[in-house]
Scaffold this active site. Sequence first.
Site, PDB file in Angstrom:
ATOM      1  N   LEU A  80       0.890  -1.171   0.000  1.00 22.58           N
ATOM      2  CA  LEU A  80       0.000   0.000   0.000  1.00 22.58           C
ATOM      3  C   LEU A  80       0.917   1.207   0.000  1.00 22.58           C
ATOM      4  CD1 LEU A  80      -3.020   1.060   0.427  1.00 22.58           C
ATOM      5  CD2 LEU A  80      -2.327   1.367   2.807  1.00 22.58           C
ATOM      6  N   GLU A 114       1.914  -7.193   6.990  1.00 23.36           N
ATOM      7  CA  GLU A 114       3.154  -6.998   7.738  1.00 23.36           C
ATOM      8  C   GLU A 114       3.587  -5.543   7.596  1.00 23.36           C
ATOM      9  OE1 GLU A 114       3.112  -9.698   5.524  1.00 23.36           O
ATOM     10  OE2 GLU A 114       2.762 -11.169   7.112  1.00 23.36           O
ATOM     11  N   ASN A 119       7.848   1.996  10.911  1.00 26.61           N
ATOM     12  CA  ASN A 119       6.967   2.729   9.991  1.00 26.61           C
ATOM     13  C   ASN A 119       5.733   3.231  10.752  1.00 26.61           C
ATOM     14  OD1 ASN A 119       5.586   3.759   7.825  1.00 26.61           O
ATOM     15  ND2 ASN A 119       5.796   1.939   6.534  1.00 26.61           N
ATOM     16  N   TYR A 126      -3.064   1.799   9.950  1.00 26.30           N
ATOM     17  CA  TYR A 126      -3.667   0.469  10.104  1.00 26.30           C
ATOM     18  C   TYR A 126      -4.489   0.378  11.404  1.00 26.30           C
ATOM     19  CZ  TYR A 126      -0.466  -0.678   6.317  1.00 26.30           C
ATOM     20  OH  TYR A 126       0.204  -0.686   5.120  1.00 26.30           O
TER      21      TYR A 126
HETATM   22  C1  LIG Z   1       1.458   4.805   4.965  1.00 24.37           C
HETATM   23  C2  LIG Z   1       0.831   5.584   3.820  1.00 24.37           C
HETATM   24  C3  LIG Z   1       0.248   4.587   2.816  1.00 24.37           C
HETATM   25  C4  LIG Z   1      -0.296   6.452   4.377  1.00 24.37           C
HETATM   26  O1  LIG Z   1      -0.968   7.075   3.271  1.00 24.37           O
HETATM   27  P1  LIG Z   1      -1.597   8.536   3.410  1.00 24.37           P
HETATM   28  O2  LIG Z   1      -2.442   8.776   2.219  1.00 24.37           O
HETATM   29  O3  LIG Z   1      -0.535   9.522   3.695  1.00 24.37           O
HETATM   30  O4  LIG Z   1      -2.491   8.354   4.726  1.00 24.37           O
HETATM   31  P2  LIG Z   1      -3.837   9.109   5.083  1.00 24.37           P
HETATM   32  O5  LIG Z   1      -3.722  10.561   4.728  1.00 24.37           O
HETATM   33  O6  LIG Z   1      -4.982   8.358   4.525  1.00 24.37           O
HETATM   34  O7  LIG Z   1      -3.827   9.011   6.675  1.00 24.37           O
HETATM   35  C5  LIG Z   1      -4.692   8.140   7.360  1.00 24.37           C
HETATM   36  C6  LIG Z   1      -4.197   7.984   8.796  1.00 24.37           C
HETATM   37  O8  LIG Z   1      -2.913   7.381   8.810  1.00 24.37           O
HETATM   38  C7  LIG Z   1      -2.104   7.958   9.842  1.00 24.37           C
HETATM   39  N1  LIG Z   1      -0.992   8.671   9.201  1.00 24.37           N
HETATM   40  C8  LIG Z   1      -0.760   8.775   7.883  1.00 24.37           C
HETATM   41  N2  LIG Z   1       0.387   9.484   7.675  1.00 24.37           N
HETATM   42  C9  LIG Z   1       0.862   9.803   8.888  1.00 24.37           C
HETATM   43  C10 LIG Z   1       2.013  10.509   9.335  1.00 24.37           C
HETATM   44  N3  LIG Z   1       2.911  11.010   8.480  1.00 24.37           N
HETATM   45  N4  LIG Z   1       2.206  10.645  10.663  1.00 24.37           N
HETATM   46  C11 LIG Z   1       1.324  10.144  11.541  1.00 24.37           C
HETATM   47  N5  LIG Z   1       0.208   9.461  11.184  1.00 24.37           N
HETATM   48  C12 LIG Z   1      -0.017   9.300   9.882  1.00 24.37           C
HETATM   49  C13 LIG Z   1      -3.020   8.870  10.604  1.00 24.37           C
HETATM   50  O9  LIG Z   1      -3.649   8.113  11.610  1.00 24.37           O
HETATM   51  C14 LIG Z   1      -4.015   9.278   9.551  1.00 24.37           C
HETATM   52  O10 LIG Z   1      -5.243   9.665  10.076  1.00 24.37           O
HETATM   53  P3  LIG Z   1      -5.512  11.229  10.402  1.00 24.37           P
HETATM   54  O11 LIG Z   1      -5.158  11.983   9.157  1.00 24.37           O
HETATM   55  O12 LIG Z   1      -6.958  11.249  10.710  1.00 24.37           O
HETATM   56  O13 LIG Z   1      -4.620  11.554  11.547  1.00 24.37           O
HETATM   57  C15 LIG Z   1       1.860   6.533   3.151  1.00 24.37           C
HETATM   58  O14 LIG Z   1       2.515   7.277   4.154  1.00 24.37           O
HETATM   59  C16 LIG Z   1       2.902   5.814   2.311  1.00 24.37           C
HETATM   60  O15 LIG Z   1       2.670   5.530   1.143  1.00 24.37           O
HETATM   61  N6  LIG Z   1       4.079   5.514   2.902  1.00 24.37           N
HETATM   62  C17 LIG Z   1       5.170   4.878   2.163  1.00 24.37           C
HETATM   63  C18 LIG Z   1       4.850   3.448   1.830  1.00 24.37           C
HETATM   64  C19 LIG Z   1       4.561   2.646   3.064  1.00 24.37           C
HETATM   65  O16 LIG Z   1       5.262   2.719   4.066  1.00 24.37           O
HETATM   66  N7  LIG Z   1       3.494   1.814   2.971  1.00 24.37           N
HETATM   67  C20 LIG Z   1       3.088   0.919   4.049  1.00 24.37           C
HETATM   68  C21 LIG Z   1       3.899  -0.327   3.970  1.00 24.37           C
HETATM   69  S1  LIG Z   1       3.407  -1.499   5.244  1.00 24.37           S
END
Ligand SMILES: CC(C)(COP(=O)(O)OP(=O)(O)OC[C@H]1O[C@@H](n2cnc3c(N)ncnc32)[C@H](O)[C@@H]1OP(=O)(O)O)[C@@H](O)C(=O)NCCC(=O)NCCS
Length: 165
Positions: A80, A114, A119, A126
């Site tokens: 993701l 996982e 992270n 999650y």
């Molecule tokens: C993890 C990832 C998929 C989150 O995607 P995103 O679109 O930024 O997330 P969202 O905006 O939908 O955030 C949803 C929730 O996730 C958490 N979250 C997301 N980014 C965060 C950050 N930088 N710091 C803290 N919490 C965070 C929060 O709980 C957030 O809810 P809130 O906005 O109500 O506080 C993104 O950071 C990513 O692509 N990371 C790199 C790849 C990765 O690590 N994937 C997961 C592998 S297991």
Amino acid sequence: MATAPELLATPDVVIRTMVETDVTSVVAIERAAYQFPWSEGIFRDCLRVGYVCRVAVAGDEVIGYGVMSVGAGEAHILNLCISDSYRCRGVGKRLLTYLVERGTAAGMSEAFLEVRPSNTSAIRLYLSVGFEQVGMRRGYYQAVGGREDAAVLKLALRPRRGSTR
Ligand SMILES: CC(C)(COP(=O)(O)OP(=O)(O)OC[C@H]1O[C@@H](n2cnc3c(N)ncnc32)[C@H](O)[C@@H]1OP(=O)(O)O)[C@@H](O)C(=O)NCCC(=O)NCCS
């Protein structure tokens, strides 16, 4: 498997089935996001074997993707990722929710994934949709200078009313 675009509440962001021609964009996001990225071949294999592969698209631009396997009662979220410039706008949560709903609709009773314990943003995401940590896989991930453990997270999937599979 749905192929039609499904509109998200976020204006102009659509989740649709990943196709072969998306892979170049997907790999570019993957390489920017991870120190040990999946290869192009892995994404092509995921498409070939029929995993649930979806992209989030804004206009013509692929801005994120999710990959999930389903089988033996379990959905397994394998990847993701949201493009750096589109993070923290709710797209990751929408894509994750979409995958969970697909797993439920496919009749799976549990979803697993996982994640690296380091992270923290992913873990917060999650936990926010109800995943709970159920274990730890020692040395699961490649890491600079060695290996890193993986936290194993699980979500019980509840069949939707009227769902037949
Ligand atoms: C993890 C990832 C998929 C989150 O995607 P995103 O679109 O930024 O997330 P969202 O905006 O939908 O955030 C949803 C929730 O996730 C958490 N979250 C997301 N980014 C965060 C950050 N930088 N710091 C803290 N919490 C965070 C929060 O709980 C957030 O809810 P809130 O906005 O109500 O506080 C993104 O950071 C990513 O692509 N990371 C790199 C790849 C990765 O690590 N994937 C997961 C592998 S297991």
